[in-house]
Design an enzyme around this catalytic site. Structure first.
Site, short mmCIF file in Angstrom:
data_model
loop_
_atom_site.label_atom_id
_atom_site.label_comp_id
_atom_site.label_asym_id
_atom_site.label_seq_id
_atom_site.Cartn_x
_atom_site.Cartn_y
_atom_site.Cartn_z
N GLY A 220 38.17 10.18 77.78
CA GLY A 220 37.17 9.49 76.97
C GLY A 220 37.75 8.21 76.41
O GLY A 220 38.71 7.65 76.97
N ASP A 222 38.65 5.65 72.69
CA ASP A 222 39.50 5.70 71.50
C ASP A 222 38.93 6.65 70.45
O ASP A 222 39.69 7.26 69.69
CB ASP A 222 39.65 4.30 70.91
N GLY A 223 37.61 6.78 70.39
CA GLY A 223 37.00 7.70 69.43
C GLY A 223 37.33 9.14 69.72
O GLY A 223 37.62 9.93 68.81
N SER A 264 34.83 2.54 76.04
CA SER A 264 34.35 1.17 76.07
C SER A 264 35.49 0.16 76.02
O SER A 264 35.47 -0.84 76.74
CB SER A 264 33.40 0.92 74.89
N ARG A 328 23.03 1.47 70.00
CA ARG A 328 23.79 2.28 70.95
C ARG A 328 23.12 2.39 72.30
O ARG A 328 23.78 2.64 73.31
CB ARG A 328 24.04 3.68 70.37
N ASP A 544 39.42 2.40 63.79
CA ASP A 544 39.43 3.06 65.11
C ASP A 544 38.01 3.28 65.62
O ASP A 544 37.71 4.31 66.25
CB ASP A 544 40.17 4.40 65.03
N GLY A 545 37.12 2.33 65.37
CA GLY A 545 35.75 2.44 65.85
C GLY A 545 34.85 3.30 64.99
O GLY A 545 33.69 3.51 65.35
N GLU A 546 35.34 3.79 63.85
CA GLU A 546 34.52 4.57 62.93
C GLU A 546 34.19 3.71 61.72
O GLU A 546 35.04 3.01 61.17
CB GLU A 546 35.25 5.83 62.48
#
Length: 591
Positions: A220, A222-223, A264, A328, A544-546
């Protein structure tokens, strides 16, 4: 088969026989770490006088195969010995099961790493033909025995999490078509779990018997990796009775994590490998390569929130992520759209940043010291970190660190306090904190090119309020592999150990809405992904994308807190090294 001779480097020869290699007879010597093939000379007689004979000399007639880059040996169909017309088909499926093996075979293939382009790995085969089945059987068993070298720590059982929803939603296909065959070829058993919801991987890791496996792998982005990382660290600290309080000292897990890129951006993989290629990452897992990565602990008002590993951003990148949450359905293109939208908005936010500078020996973000495979700086930092483990109960001291270049534009706005911390007040378009270089397809050298994987430091990048044109120049230089994106008066960069941010206007906590709470192994889980705030004068954090919608945060880095399956980025001069000619067998060019 003589086994008492030694090579010039002192390695003892375990087996030596005349075999057929590249349609030619050759003296083949097996040691614990390499296979030496000597061709274009008359084969030696194997008797007791071999001890006194000189070892095979290096030269154009000698091929050395490093067993550390061989991950499988498999039998092939019977081949006529001394055949001058022999040709091996690279497309033939290897015999993996006993019932598929041809009885009495006298040939075997070695599967080894081949570097086909910049940072990209594939595998190729080297075929050896023996005089008879008995000789073939002995060679295969002896090579397999060396490939099980415990020092190489190659995994045999893996727990694999596949996120079918991340990135371009191709994770399941990537694993089945490109990764699983390599794991099976290397004799690795993988238990596969398809994640069905957010925090699914975290919950499984929290309860799984980790003693039965050799590593965790996520397919998957980085999340997905961040979820797996936080679950593993929370469990490790809970089992060690370490409370995750303010500025706590977490324990390093004993199990390694691997990543197969399918997201991504895949910043973690790009920073470790240099490319987001699933096959390359899978081969590094198969070889058992290992390296330590720094991890940053994140706190809100002295309350521990989570661990991060890539980049935390306030301002431009935070606003970008917040805007893209409702888009999204656009897939990865939503970041491009939201990025352009927020660029034209050109907002700046007022606040105070505080940081503890790293020491002079930890270098500087602009010293052009790139972190490559075998990085000496990371090695030394790892040794210091291990020595400091025995002093875990000693309260940390705040070291003022290096004062830096007093003639630089950045030093003119820094106030050094008595406690060793440095303060910078102002209006910022962006505040970026990079634990690693954060490479990706759009920025191949990363947000901070000289950031190291395991030096125990973070790179703090402050972009002060500036015009759209000035900020555009900075953004364009991030994508330029040869430019210095920090060479602007309005951009300041520091190498730090700890960092905190305080906005000018602190939002109220009444509307926090922390989400679900969950009990498990004595640890409380909290989801802080959508905190509401009515204060439009503040930005949000992209960690971290959050999305974290409360601005006051504190960061502390921990040197090489986790072990990863990976080797690090290889220098280009090493990438073109071929230890076995292409003509010795077929290879997977780009599957």
């Amino acid at each position: 088969m003589a086994t008492s001779m030694t090579l010039d480097d002192g390695e003892k020869v375990l087996l030596s026989t005349v075999l057929q290699f590249q349609n030619k007879l050759a003296n083949v010597f097996l040691t614990a770490t390499q296979l030496v093939v000597e061709t274009s000379i008359k084969p030696r007689s194997h008797d007791s006088t071999l001890d006194a004979r000189p070892a095979p000399s290096s030269g154009p007639t000698t091929t050395v195969i490093d067993l550390k880059e061989v991950f499988a040996v498999r039998p092939e169909r019977r081949v006529s010995f001394k055949s001058s017309r022999f040709r091996f088909s690279s497309g033939k499926k290897p015999h993996l099961l006993a019932e598929e093996q041809i009885e009495g075979t006298n040939a075997f293939s070695l599967y080894q790493i081949k570097r086909v382009s910049k940072h990209r790995w594939r595998h190729k085969t080297c075929l050896f033909v023996c005089r008879d089945y008995g000789t073939c059987h002995i060679w295969m068993n002896k090579i397999e025995e060396q490939l099980k070298n415990p020092e190489w720590q190659r995994p045999k059982r893996l727990l694999v999490f596949v996120n079918p929803y991340g990135g371009k939603k191709k994770a399941r296909k990537i694993f089945n078509d490109k990764v699983r065959p390599l794991f099976e070829l290397a004799g690795i058993y993988s238990e596969v779990i398809i994640t069905k919801r957010q925090y699914h991987a975290r919950d499984v890791v929290y309860d799984y018997d980790l003693k039965t496996i050799d590593g965790l792998v996520c397919v998957g982005g980085d999340g997905t990796f961040s979820e797996l990382l936080n679950g593993l660290l929370d469990r490790t600290n809970s089992e060690a009775n370490i409370e995750q309080t303010f500025r706590h000292k977490p324990l390093s897990p004993s199990i390694r994590i691997g990543i197969i890129p399918a997201g991504s951006t895949d910043a973690v993989v790009c920073s470790m490998v240099g490319i987001n290629d699933p096959i390359t990452s899978a081969l590094q897992i198969v070889l058992g390569d290992s390296l330590g990565l720094d991890v940053t602990a994140l706190y809100k008002k002295e309350e521990f929130l989570k661990y991060t590993l890539t980049m935390s951003s306030y301002g431009y990148y935070g606003d970008l992520l917040k805007d893209s949450e409702s888009l999204r359905w656009m897939g990865p293109q939503r970041y491009t759209y939201s990025g352009a939208k927020k660029f034209f908005a050109n907002r700046a936010y007022e606040g105070e940043v505080s940081f503890l500078l790293a020491s002079e020996e930890d270098s500087h973000p602009r010293d052009q010291s790139i972190c490559y495979y075998g990085c000496e700086k990371c090695r030394q930092a790892g040794l210091k970190s291990q020595q400091a483990i025995s002093l875990r109960d000693v309260p940390p001291e705040l070291d003022s660190g290096a004062a830096g270049d007093t003639n630089s534009p950045s030093s003119r706005v820094v106030n050094t306090m008595r406690d060793g911390w440095h303060r910078v007040k102002g209006r910022f378009c962006a505040i970026n904190l990079a634990t690693i270089s954060c490479r990706c397809d759009l920025a191949m050298t990363g947000m901070s090119p000289a950031a190291h994987l395991g030096d125990g430091c973070m790179d703090l990048i402050l972009v002060q309020e500036c015009s759209r044109l000035q900020y555009l120049h900075h953004l364009l230089r991030i994508t330029d592999n040869k430019a210095d994106q920090f060479d602007f008066e309005y951009v300041q960069v520091y190498r730090v150990k700890e960092f905190s941010f305080q906005p000018l206007n602190e939002p109220e906590d009444a509307d926090e809405g922390e989400g679900e709470e969950r009990e498990g192994c004595g640890s409380r889980w909290r989801k802080h992904s959508r905190m509401k705030s009515s204060n439009d004068s503040n930005s949000v954090w992209n960690c971290d994308g959050e999305l974290l919608e409360f601005p006051t945060l504190y960061f502390q880095v921990h040197c090489q807190l986790i072990r990863m399956f990976g080797r690090g980025i290889e220098e280009q001069s090493k990438e073109v090294t071929i230890s076995c000619p292409m003509c010795c067998g077929g290879y997977d060019s780009d599957k």
